[in-house]
Design an enzyme around this catalytic site. Structure first.
Site, PDB file in Angstrom:
ATOM      1  N   SER A 185       0.645  -1.177   0.084  1.00  0.00           N
ATOM      2  CA  SER A 185      -0.083   0.012  -0.086  1.00  0.00           C
ATOM      3  C   SER A 185       0.774   1.149  -0.051  1.00  0.00           C
ATOM      4  O   SER A 185       2.082   1.056   0.330  1.00  0.00           O
ATOM      5  CB  SER A 185      -0.880   0.192   1.210  1.00  0.00           C
ATOM      6  N   ARG A 186       0.256   2.414  -0.615  1.00  0.00           N
ATOM      7  CA  ARG A 186       1.180   3.638  -0.201  1.00  0.00           C
ATOM      8  C   ARG A 186       1.447   3.762   1.174  1.00  0.00           C
ATOM      9  O   ARG A 186       2.452   4.588   1.458  1.00  0.00           O
ATOM     10  CB  ARG A 186       0.407   4.708  -0.730  1.00  0.00           C
ATOM     11  N   HIS A 241      -2.403   2.237 -13.514  1.00  0.00           N
ATOM     12  CA  HIS A 241      -2.126   0.936 -14.345  1.00  0.00           C
ATOM     13  C   HIS A 241      -0.796   1.132 -15.143  1.00  0.00           C
ATOM     14  O   HIS A 241       0.023   0.012 -15.055  1.00  0.00           O
ATOM     15  CB  HIS A 241      -3.116   0.425 -15.144  1.00  0.00           C
ATOM     16  N   ARG A 263     -14.345   5.536  -9.567  1.00  0.00           N
ATOM     17  CA  ARG A 263     -15.033   5.464 -10.916  1.00  0.00           C
ATOM     18  C   ARG A 263     -15.593   6.840 -11.154  1.00  0.00           C
ATOM     19  O   ARG A 263     -16.101   6.856 -12.291  1.00  0.00           O
ATOM     20  CB  ARG A 263     -16.108   4.420 -10.836  1.00  0.00           C
ATOM     21  N   ASP A 287     -14.881   1.613 -17.044  1.00  0.00           N
ATOM     22  CA  ASP A 287     -15.228   0.650 -15.815  1.00  0.00           C
ATOM     23  C   ASP A 287     -15.946  -0.388 -16.148  1.00  0.00           C
ATOM     24  O   ASP A 287     -15.477  -1.729 -15.783  1.00  0.00           O
ATOM     25  CB  ASP A 287     -15.946   1.375 -14.751  1.00  0.00           C
ATOM     26  N   LYS A 296      -8.500  -4.596 -15.191  1.00  0.00           N
ATOM     27  CA  LYS A 296      -9.121  -4.144 -16.568  1.00  0.00           C
ATOM     28  C   LYS A 296      -9.776  -2.546 -16.256  1.00  0.00           C
ATOM     29  O   LYS A 296     -10.057  -2.380 -15.157  1.00  0.00           O
ATOM     30  CB  LYS A 296     -10.335  -4.984 -17.083  1.00  0.00           C
ATOM     31  N   TYR A 333     -27.940  -3.741 -10.559  1.00  0.00           N
ATOM     32  CA  TYR A 333     -26.953  -4.554 -11.185  1.00  0.00           C
ATOM     33  C   TYR A 333     -27.717  -5.497 -12.410  1.00  0.00           C
ATOM     34  O   TYR A 333     -28.508  -6.001 -12.096  1.00  0.00           O
ATOM     35  CB  TYR A 333     -26.556  -5.673 -10.336  1.00  0.00           C
ATOM     36  N   TYR A 339       4.549   0.490  -3.397  1.00  0.00           N
ATOM     37  CA  TYR A 339       4.401  -0.535  -4.507  1.00  0.00           C
ATOM     38  C   TYR A 339       5.841  -1.120  -4.989  1.00  0.00           C
ATOM     39  O   TYR A 339       6.025  -2.074  -5.571  1.00  0.00           O
ATOM     40  CB  TYR A 339       3.665   0.123  -5.772  1.00  0.00           C
TER      41      TYR A 339
HETATM   42  N1  LIG Z   1     -11.910  -7.465 -13.072  1.00  0.00           N
HETATM   43  C1  LIG Z   1     -12.963  -7.216 -12.209  1.00  0.00           C
HETATM   44  O1  LIG Z   1     -13.911  -7.913 -12.251  1.00  0.00           O
HETATM   45  C2  LIG Z   1     -13.005  -5.980 -11.599  1.00  0.00           C
HETATM   46  C3  LIG Z   1     -13.914  -5.485 -10.684  1.00  0.00           C
HETATM   47  C4  LIG Z   1     -13.891  -4.394 -10.016  1.00  0.00           C
HETATM   48  C5  LIG Z   1     -12.813  -3.362 -10.295  1.00  0.00           C
HETATM   49  N2  LIG Z   1     -11.738  -3.792 -11.099  1.00  0.00           N
HETATM   50  C6  LIG Z   1     -10.872  -2.969 -11.490  1.00  0.00           C
HETATM   51  O2  LIG Z   1      -9.819  -2.776 -10.222  1.00  0.00           O
HETATM   52  C7  LIG Z   1      -9.462  -1.792 -10.214  1.00  0.00           C
HETATM   53  C8  LIG Z   1      -9.501  -1.262  -8.689  1.00  0.00           C
HETATM   54  O3  LIG Z   1     -10.858  -1.036  -8.440  1.00  0.00           O
HETATM   55  P1  LIG Z   1     -11.457  -1.120  -6.747  1.00  0.00           P
HETATM   56  O4  LIG Z   1     -12.838  -0.708  -6.910  1.00  0.00           O
HETATM   57  O5  LIG Z   1     -11.114  -2.384  -6.319  1.00  0.00           O
HETATM   58  O6  LIG Z   1     -10.418   0.176  -6.361  1.00  0.00           O
HETATM   59  P2  LIG Z   1     -10.391   0.514  -4.746  1.00  0.00           P
HETATM   60  O7  LIG Z   1     -11.101  -0.348  -3.790  1.00  0.00           O
HETATM   61  O8  LIG Z   1     -10.794   1.940  -4.757  1.00  0.00           O
HETATM   62  O9  LIG Z   1      -8.998   0.383  -4.589  1.00  0.00           O
HETATM   63  C9  LIG Z   1      -7.998   1.099  -5.357  1.00  0.00           C
HETATM   64  C10 LIG Z   1      -6.706   1.013  -4.633  1.00  0.00           C
HETATM   65  O10 LIG Z   1      -5.717   2.030  -5.438  1.00  0.00           O
HETATM   66  C11 LIG Z   1      -4.804   2.545  -4.466  1.00  0.00           C
HETATM   67  N3  LIG Z   1      -4.489   3.822  -4.818  1.00  0.00           N
HETATM   68  C12 LIG Z   1      -3.552   4.501  -5.247  1.00  0.00           C
HETATM   69  N4  LIG Z   1      -3.843   5.742  -5.469  1.00  0.00           N
HETATM   70  C13 LIG Z   1      -4.929   6.008  -5.398  1.00  0.00           C
HETATM   71  C14 LIG Z   1      -5.842   7.284  -5.296  1.00  0.00           C
HETATM   72  N5  LIG Z   1      -5.322   8.194  -5.578  1.00  0.00           N
HETATM   73  N6  LIG Z   1      -7.078   7.051  -4.955  1.00  0.00           N
HETATM   74  C15 LIG Z   1      -7.631   5.866  -4.631  1.00  0.00           C
HETATM   75  N7  LIG Z   1      -6.801   4.755  -4.512  1.00  0.00           N
HETATM   76  C16 LIG Z   1      -5.533   4.768  -4.735  1.00  0.00           C
HETATM   77  C17 LIG Z   1      -5.338   2.408  -3.034  1.00  0.00           C
HETATM   78  O11 LIG Z   1      -4.394   1.309  -2.344  1.00  0.00           O
HETATM   79  P3  LIG Z   1      -3.473   1.867  -1.273  1.00  0.00           P
HETATM   80  O12 LIG Z   1      -4.086   3.189  -0.551  1.00  0.00           O
HETATM   81  O13 LIG Z   1      -3.550   0.767  -0.401  1.00  0.00           O
HETATM   82  O14 LIG Z   1      -2.082   2.152  -1.862  1.00  0.00           O
HETATM   83  C18 LIG Z   1      -6.775   1.611  -3.168  1.00  0.00           C
HETATM   84  O15 LIG Z   1      -7.084   0.671  -2.184  1.00  0.00           O
HETATM   85  C19 LIG Z   1      -9.904  -0.638 -11.199  1.00  0.00           C
HETATM   86  O16 LIG Z   1      -8.945  -0.581 -12.048  1.00  0.00           O
HETATM   87  C20 LIG Z   1     -11.132  -1.459 -11.569  1.00  0.00           C
HETATM   88  O17 LIG Z   1     -11.514  -1.146 -12.960  1.00  0.00           O
HETATM   89  C21 LIG Z   1     -11.875  -5.014 -11.834  1.00  0.00           C
END
Ligand SMILES: NC(=O)c1ccc[n+]([C@@H]2O[C@H](COP(=O)([O-])OP(=O)(O)OC[C@H]3O[C@@H](n4cnc5c(N)ncnc54)[C@H](OP(=O)(O)O)[C@@H]3O)[C@@H](O)[C@H]2O)c1
Length: 334
Positions: free
Chosen positions: A38-39, A81, A167, A179, A99, A236, A60
């Site tokens: 994490s950061r 990414h 998002r 997204d 993705k 959904y 990271y």
């Molecule tokens: N394949 C799938 O089914 C699926 C489903 C949902 C999401 N996704 C993808 O997964 C990725 C993450 O989505 P998520 O909803 O899981 O995200 P999330 O819960 O918001 O987490 C994103 C993580 O990124 C880090 N981060 C670094 N800079 C940030 C910033 N400026 N603001 C917010 N977070 C930051 C944070 O980790 P630290 O604070 O620990 O560094 C945070 O925990 C996206 O690309 C999304 O499109 C894919």
């Protein structure tokens, strides 16, 4: 790999998707959750404790450089990414990146160029092409069950209520098309192939200028088309219809099928046939199993980003161009 031949994964970011989807699937696929970065060390420590990950790491970069890690899962906001995937590939670590691979076409091209140059394995986390449901649907189509597939109508909507969600941030390259609209686009690529002809889309935008309700069309050769609808304001819904010259396949969830999901074959004059989606394990599991077998040298890689991600990224860019100020349909580059 550990002594039992289990790949040791490093998770970049304490993301919801890592907790909710990736980690349960990783355990089912027999991998080791070796470290999370994490950061902030405190966030990594808390995440590691709650999710039974062996180690917490601050930064990271530290995780990417850790020689005890075999493979990385990058689950950061879209805008991050490119930077972190490029760093990981340059360090020689295989990557499963969430993705969409990147939020922009130039970033996608930079990442893919790095994967080509380094020869390091890179997958974009579209997991549904690895799932048995898509294999079965492909087989129905190949067997002529619906004649020739002409049109895909595909939704991906869900309700997003937290205004602080990544998002809804323009700086983090949020938006419904990137997204969730990326899923219908990728499904069309799987079933129609990579070469689309033109794109049209329209969108409603939110406070920060990202699209929150988006609909569009991707035209393919010979009159085939994807009609997509996606957004953050409805319940959904991933319902998708594959429409052929002799029938339809109606799929409740092509992207993340669960235990209650199914697909139905409907042809005129016949009783509709319904098949279970075989969603008995997390939708990520089959993809992670494949990555493990590739790392062990037991399978040739499939669905690598260098083979699959560019057509998706160009289609997303083409669709987005239409609602970012240019309403004329976007022609594919030759
Ligand atoms: N394949 C799938 O089914 C699926 C489903 C949902 C999401 N996704 C993808 O997964 C990725 C993450 O989505 P998520 O909803 O899981 O995200 P999330 O819960 O918001 O987490 C994103 C993580 O990124 C880090 N981060 C670094 N800079 C940030 C910033 N400026 N603001 C917010 N977070 C930051 C944070 O980790 P630290 O604070 O620990 O560094 C945070 O925990 C996206 O690309 C999304 O499109 C894919």
């Amino acid at each position: 790999m550990n002594e039992s031949g289990q790949p040791r994964w490093g998770i970049v970011g304490t993301a919801n998707i890592a907790r909710g989807q990736f980690l349960p699937a990783l355990r089912q696929a027999g991998g080791v959750a070796a470290a999370v970065a994490s950061r902030e060390l405190a966030s990594a420590t808390e995440f590691a404790r709650k999710n039974e990950i062996e180690r917490a790491v601050a930064g990271y970069d530290t995780l990417i450089g850790d020689p005890s890690i075999d493979v990385l899962y990058i689950a950061l906001p879209n805008a991050m990414h490119a930077e972190w995937t490029i760093r990981a590939l340059d360090a020689g670590k295989p990557v499963l990146c969430e993705k969409p691979l990147c939020g922009t076409l130039p970033d996608t091209e930079r990442v893919l160029a790095t994967a080509e140059r380094t020869g390091t394995l890179l997958w974009e986390a579209f997991v549904f092409p690895f799932h048995s449901q898509l294999r079965a649907i492909r087989q129905l189509i190949a067997d002529g069950a619906i004649g020739e597939l002409m049109e895909i109508k595909s939704n991906f909507h869900f309700p997003l209520r937290n205004p602080g969600n990544i998002r809804l941030s323009s700086a983090l390259q949020g938006g419904a098309l990137l997204d969730v609209g990326c899923y219908p686009v990728r499904l069309a690529q799987e079933l129609f192939g990579p070469s689309w002809v033109s794109a049209w889309a329209h969108a409603t935008t939110g406070d920060d200028g990202v699209d929150v309700d988006t609909w569009g069309v991707l035209d393919y050769p010979d009159g085939r088309r994807l009609v997509l609808s996606c957004g953050f304001g409805r319940s959904y819904d991933t319902f998708t219809t594959l429409e052929g010259t002799a029938g339809q396949i109606r799929v409740s969830n092509p992207f993340h099928p669960g235990p209650s999901d199914s697909y139905q074959l409907v042809t005129s004059g016949q009783v509709a046939r319904t098949f279970g989606a075989a969603g008995h394990e997390p939708s990520f599991t089959a993809a992670i199993r494949h990555i493990h077998e590739v790392i062990r040298g037991n399978e040739q890689p499939r669905q690598l980003a260098v083979e699959t991600s560019l057509p998706t990224a160009t289609a997303l860019a083409g669709l987005a161009t239409c609602f970012l100020g240019n309403s004329a349909p976007w022609q594919a580059r030759s």
